[in-house]
Design a protein around this motif. Structure first.
Motif, short mmCIF file in Angstrom:
data_model
loop_
_atom_site.label_atom_id
_atom_site.label_comp_id
_atom_site.label_asym_id
_atom_site.label_seq_id
_atom_site.Cartn_x
_atom_site.Cartn_y
_atom_site.Cartn_z
N LEU A 58 -1.68 -10.76 5.37
CA LEU A 58 -0.67 -10.34 4.40
C LEU A 58 0.63 -11.09 4.65
N THR A 78 4.47 -5.13 5.47
CA THR A 78 4.06 -5.11 4.07
C THR A 78 4.20 -3.70 3.52
N ILE A 98 3.37 -0.70 1.14
CA ILE A 98 2.23 -0.20 0.37
C ILE A 98 2.51 1.24 -0.05
N GLY A 150 -1.94 1.43 -3.88
CA GLY A 150 -2.44 0.09 -3.53
C GLY A 150 -1.39 -0.70 -2.78
N GLY A 151 -0.84 -1.69 -3.43
CA GLY A 151 0.18 -2.51 -2.79
C GLY A 151 -0.41 -3.71 -2.07
N GLY A 152 -1.49 -4.28 -2.61
CA GLY A 152 -2.04 -5.49 -2.02
C GLY A 152 -3.14 -5.26 -1.02
N VAL A 153 -3.57 -3.99 -0.82
CA VAL A 153 -4.67 -3.72 0.10
C VAL A 153 -5.78 -3.01 -0.67
N SER A 154 -7.02 -3.22 -0.23
CA SER A 154 -8.16 -2.63 -0.91
C SER A 154 -8.35 -1.18 -0.48
#
Length: 592
Positions: free
Chosen positions: A470, A476, A478, A482-486
């Motif tokens: 990331l 990062t 979140i 979500g926010g860029g994570v699965s």
């Protein structure tokens, strides 16, 4: 209240000067009145007899200036006091709103999980936000006005009786009529305000559901279904709001009619009394102003009825939440664990436990189970068998109906909830993350955790494997959306949070359901290390994740129908074997 009386005095100074200049100089007032009567101007003579005139003298500008300066000082003083009133009001109302939000939040923390589960989240959110905001706005707009209007009515009424009790009676007669009209209209509009805010909460619930499940709604092309239900609820809100505002809005025109009727009566009767010399022109002018000041607060009070009714409807919804049944109070700390006792070992015992969500449908009946410290207990079974309920009862999310649950020999019902949950770490199937950095979400597991401890927990749960990919690493930002994570990576973060808490008892409710096969193996290795010396409850549908469990409990209809390790249960060829074969043998047969 003083302004109209002082302006009436100024009018008298001017009018006396105008009339006095028209009378013969050197004569007394009585001589001038007698002369008017002899000349056939009897009505004018009656009027002059009630005035403080000096024949031949004009307007007394010194007295007029003094009176006007007094009026100016009175109105300046009133302006300063109004400013001070606004300052005090803003402080009082906003503090009241602050405390109300604080009390509602504290109340939610004391509500049982069953209450929150039975209510739409959007409706509860609407009560905490929209309804409290509506109450504070109502107080802001009505509180000072109500106090000021009541004091004004009483003060003005006193001044009117001081000037002329006959005219004051005319004004008072209109009060019952105004009150009758207001009460009649308010009675019809109040149910509509209640319906308005109820529909607001229901609409908020629908919007919250639609936004939370937006991806699912889109995937199933169900936008039209939500749009239809939204339109129906929106229409109900529109109808209730329209009726509430329209019906309550008729109060002001009704009060205006009564006020104008009062004004006409006072003007006519007052004019006749001036002509007869019973009152001066300035007194009638002041009285007409007072009649406006008298009816205006009444009209303002009536016009605020819609605001008050709306605020009352919101207050009822807030107090309904505040009056909801709370969790049973915690016992005194001395009744739970002894502070000087050794650290918890993790022995859990169910002794004849019974539980049901509703009395008509018992779920768990007379359940007895002993889990020794350090054991890993896997709970399997079909959906609805009571697996999650079992661990929820350990956490006291729900109160049992009968029997006991013991933690290291202590009855959990005799412990405070904080003491009970302190040594327990829990990872749910549904992940929950707050808006913040990944490091902050992991550190949520324990107050005062250092960066090194956070990183160590991340390494143990394979979070570090994807964090470095990331842009901002552990920093990062979140959130739960979500926010860029699965989904699987979010679940790993919640597992790391539980690891960081270093619990004595670990509860994993389908904690690896969103993790891929490779990551699942890594997490299982980490959990094996973590489970050393700890009691673990693992709820799993994927039987491959619980093969190494010390004890496997098979539940059906709230009962433990089988228990043992993986090998012995397969050999017994019972419920567990059927589940295992359904999960593994069927795919192999299909491939063959």
């Amino acid at each position: 209240m003083l302004g109209p009386k002082l302006l009436g005095d100024a009018t008298n100074v001017v009018f006396n000067g105008v009339v006095g200049r028209m009378l013969p100089a050197g004569a007394t007032k009585e001589q001038a009145v007698e002369g008017l009567r002899e000349s056939g101007q009897g009505q004018v003579a009656d009027m002059v007899s009630g005035m403080a005139v000096t024949p031949g003298e004009g307007i007394d500008f010194t007295a007029l200036g003094r009176t006007l300066l007094t009026v100016l000082a009175v109105y300046l003083g009133a302006a300063v006091l109004l400013w001070l009133q606004g300052l005090i009001l803003a402080h009082v109302v906003q503090r009241a709103g602050y405390r109300l939000r604080r009390d509602v939040q504290a109340k939610i923390d004391r509500l049982p999980l069953s209450h929150l589960d039975s209510k739409a989240r959007g409706d509860t959110l609407s009560r905490v936000t929209n309804d409290i905001d509506n109450v504070t706005q109502t107080l802001q707009q009505t509180l000072s006005q109500v106090i000021t209007s009541l004091l004004t009515v009483l003060g003005v009424l006193g001044m009117m009786f001081y000037l002329s009790w006959q005219l004051a009676l005319i004004a008072v007669v209109t009060v019952p009529l105004s009150a009758l009209l207001t009460m009649s209209i308010a009675k019809r509009s109040q149910p509509q305000f209640v319906a308005q805010w109820r529909s607001t909460g229901a609409l908020g619930g629908q919007v919250e559901e639609a936004f939370t499940g937006h991806e699912v709604v889109t995937a199933f092309n169900s936008q039209d279904i939500f749009t239809s239900s939204f339109t129906e609820e929106n229409e109900r809100l529109y109808q209730a709001s329209f009726k509430a505002q329209f019906i309550s809005g008729t109060i002001m025109p009704s009060m205006g009619f009564v006020a104008n009727l009062n004004y006409v009566l006072i003007a006519v009767v007052g004019g006749l009394r001036v002509a007869s010399g019973a009152l001066t022109l300035g007194e009638v002018q002041a009285f007409i102003q007072y009649s406006r000041q008298f009816t205006q607060p009444l009209a303002q009070l009536a016009s605020m009825a819609n605001l008050v009714q709306s605020g009352v409807a919101s207050a009822e919804r807030i107090f309904e939440l505040m009056d909801a049944d709370e969790e049973s109070p915690d016992p005194e700390p001395a009744a739970g664990r002894d502070p000087d006792d050794l650290a918890p070992r993790g022995r859990v015992e169910f002794d004849g436990v019974s539980f049901s969500y509703t009395e008509a449908a018992p779920l768990i009946e007379d359940l007895s189970l002993v889990v020794e410290p350090g054991q890993t207990v896997a709970v399997v079974g079909p959906t609805g068998a009571g697996k999650t309920t079992l661990v929820n009862l350990i956490m006291r999310f729900y109160e049992i109906d009968g029997g006991r649950i013991l933690l290291d020999g202590a009855d959990t019902s005799a412990m405070t909830r904080a003491d009970l949950r302190e040594p327990i770490g829990m990872v749910l199937q549904d992940t929950w993350l707050f808006r913040g950095t990944i490091a902050e979400n992991i550190a949520f597991g324990r107050d005062g955790a250092t960066d090194e401890e956070v990183h160590e927990a991340a390494r143990a749960t394979s979070v570090e494997r994807f964090v470095h990919s990331l842009p901002d690493g552990y920093d990062t930002v979140i959130d739960d959306e979500g926010g860029g994570v699965s989904a699987g990576e979010k679940q790993l973060i919640t597992i790391a949070r539980a690891f960081l808490s270093d619990p004595q008892i670990l509860i994993l409710d389908e904690a690896t359901s969103s993790v891929d096969t490779r990551t699942e193996l890594l997490v299982q290795q980490a959990m094996s290390t973590l489970r050393q010396g700890r009691t673990s409850f693992v709820i799993a549908h994927r039987l491959s994740t619980i093969r190494d469990a010390d004890v496997i409990l098979v539940m059906e209809h709230g009962q433990i129908v089988e228990q043992g390790d993986h090998a012995s249960l397969l050999e017994a060829d019972g419920a567990y074997a059927r589940l295992y074969q359904a999960q593994f043998a069927a795919p192999m047969t299909a491939e063959a």
